[in-house]
Design a protein around this motif. Structure first.
Motif, short mmCIF file in Angstrom:
data_model
loop_
_atom_site.label_atom_id
_atom_site.label_comp_id
_atom_site.label_asym_id
_atom_site.label_seq_id
_atom_site.Cartn_x
_atom_site.Cartn_y
_atom_site.Cartn_z
N LYS A 42 0.85 -1.18 0.00
CA LYS A 42 0.00 0.00 0.00
C LYS A 42 0.89 1.23 0.00
O LYS A 42 1.86 1.31 0.77
CB LYS A 42 -0.90 0.00 1.23
N VAL A 43 0.58 2.18 -0.84
CA VAL A 43 1.36 3.41 -0.90
C VAL A 43 1.31 4.08 0.47
O VAL A 43 0.27 4.12 1.12
CB VAL A 43 0.80 4.36 -1.99
N TRP A 44 2.45 4.62 0.87
CA TRP A 44 2.56 5.28 2.17
C TRP A 44 1.49 6.34 2.33
O TRP A 44 1.24 7.14 1.44
CB TRP A 44 3.94 5.91 2.29
N THR A 45 0.85 6.32 3.46
CA THR A 45 -0.08 7.40 3.80
C THR A 45 0.39 8.00 5.10
O THR A 45 0.68 7.30 6.06
CB THR A 45 -1.53 6.89 3.96
N GLY A 46 0.51 9.27 5.11
CA GLY A 46 1.02 9.93 6.30
C GLY A 46 0.12 11.06 6.72
O GLY A 46 -1.11 10.96 6.66
N ARG A 47 0.74 12.14 7.04
CA ARG A 47 0.04 13.30 7.57
C ARG A 47 -1.07 13.81 6.65
O ARG A 47 -2.07 14.34 7.11
CB ARG A 47 1.09 14.40 7.79
N TRP A 48 -0.88 13.68 5.35
CA TRP A 48 -1.81 14.26 4.38
C TRP A 48 -2.78 13.24 3.81
O TRP A 48 -3.52 13.53 2.89
CB TRP A 48 -1.03 14.90 3.23
N GLY A 49 -2.78 12.02 4.33
CA GLY A 49 -3.64 10.98 3.76
C GLY A 49 -2.91 10.30 2.63
O GLY A 49 -1.70 10.06 2.72
N GLU A 50 -3.61 10.01 1.58
CA GLU A 50 -2.97 9.29 0.47
C GLU A 50 -1.95 10.18 -0.24
O GLU A 50 -1.99 11.41 -0.14
CB GLU A 50 -4.01 8.78 -0.52
N TYR A 51 -1.04 9.53 -0.94
CA TYR A 51 0.04 10.21 -1.63
C TYR A 51 -0.52 11.28 -2.57
O TYR A 51 -1.42 11.02 -3.35
CB TYR A 51 0.87 9.19 -2.42
N GLY A 52 -0.01 12.49 -2.48
CA GLY A 52 -0.42 13.59 -3.36
C GLY A 52 -1.63 14.38 -2.89
O GLY A 52 -2.05 15.32 -3.55
N ALA A 53 -2.18 14.02 -1.73
CA ALA A 53 -3.40 14.70 -1.25
C ALA A 53 -3.16 16.18 -0.98
O ALA A 53 -4.01 17.01 -1.30
CB ALA A 53 -3.94 14.00 0.00
N LEU A 54 -2.03 16.53 -0.39
CA LEU A 54 -1.74 17.93 -0.10
C LEU A 54 -1.65 18.74 -1.39
O LEU A 54 -2.26 19.80 -1.52
CB LEU A 54 -0.44 18.07 0.69
N THR A 55 -0.91 18.22 -2.36
CA THR A 55 -0.75 18.92 -3.63
C THR A 55 -2.09 19.10 -4.33
O THR A 55 -2.41 20.19 -4.80
CB THR A 55 0.23 18.15 -4.54
N ARG A 56 -2.89 18.05 -4.38
CA ARG A 56 -4.21 18.16 -5.02
C ARG A 56 -5.07 19.20 -4.30
O ARG A 56 -5.77 19.98 -4.94
CB ARG A 56 -4.90 16.80 -5.05
N PHE A 57 -5.04 19.19 -2.97
CA PHE A 57 -5.82 20.15 -2.21
C PHE A 57 -5.38 21.58 -2.52
O PHE A 57 -6.21 22.45 -2.80
CB PHE A 57 -5.69 19.87 -0.70
N LEU A 58 -4.08 21.83 -2.48
CA LEU A 58 -3.56 23.18 -2.75
C LEU A 58 -3.93 23.65 -4.15
O LEU A 58 -4.41 24.77 -4.33
CB LEU A 58 -2.04 23.21 -2.58
N TYR A 59 -3.71 22.80 -5.14
CA TYR A 59 -3.99 23.20 -6.52
C TYR A 59 -5.47 23.47 -6.72
O TYR A 59 -5.84 24.40 -7.43
CB TYR A 59 -3.52 22.13 -7.50
N SER A 60 -6.33 22.69 -6.07
CA SER A 60 -7.77 22.92 -6.24
C SER A 60 -8.19 24.25 -5.61
O SER A 60 -9.00 24.98 -6.18
CB SER A 60 -8.59 21.76 -5.65
#
Length: 146
Positions: A42-60
């Motif tokens: 399973k792809v690492w999930t950390g502080r931001w949830g699934e991989y790339g969640a922070l970036t997707r949130f910021l860009y949106s």
């Protein structure tokens, strides 16, 4: 966006060739072990949830703001609320900004997805999406803003 997709596809090909090389090595060293014996990771999930969640949130959020853009501190506060990070001091806010939000925004500028513009005397840089029409306003640099 096309540039980023190309980079991701190239990286996927590189990783696939490394996995294939590991399979060959495993076959040579221990032929009794199946390369699929470990199962899927399973792809690492950390502080931001699934991989790339922070970036997707910021860009949106930047895209939703349109040509007006958002200041980096506003984005940082939105991140803290969305991801449930309690901010109790200016230092914690700055740490979140410098440690997570800013690097994601810098990468977005490098990829040509975001534009940063410092107005004279502004304390923080408003960040705008390239798609917002800001780039055509005559105040943005051509190419990725740095």
């Amino acid at each position: 966006m096309t540039k980023q997709i190309g980079r991701l596809q190239q990286r996927a090909q590189e990783l696939a060739s490394k996995v294939a090389a590991l399979d060959v090595t495993l076959e040579l060293v221990a032929p009794e072990v199946s390369p699929t014996a470990g199962g899927a990771l399973k792809v690492w999930t950390g502080r931001w949830g699934e991989y790339g969640a922070l970036t997707r949130f910021l860009y949106s959020k930047v895209r939703d703001a349109g040509a007006a853009g958002l200041e980096t501190r506003q984005l940082t506060l939105m991140v803290s609320v969305h991801f449930g990070i309690e901010i109790t001091s200016t230092k914690e806010l700055t740490d979140l900004l410098m440690g997570a939000v800013r690097p994601a925004l810098v990468q977005g500028r490098r990829d040509g997805l975001l534009v940063s513009h410092r107005e004279h005397g502004a304390a923080h840089r408003p960040v705008r999406s390239r798609a917002s029409g800001f780039a055509g306003a005559g105040t943005a640099k051509t190419g990725a803003a740095r």
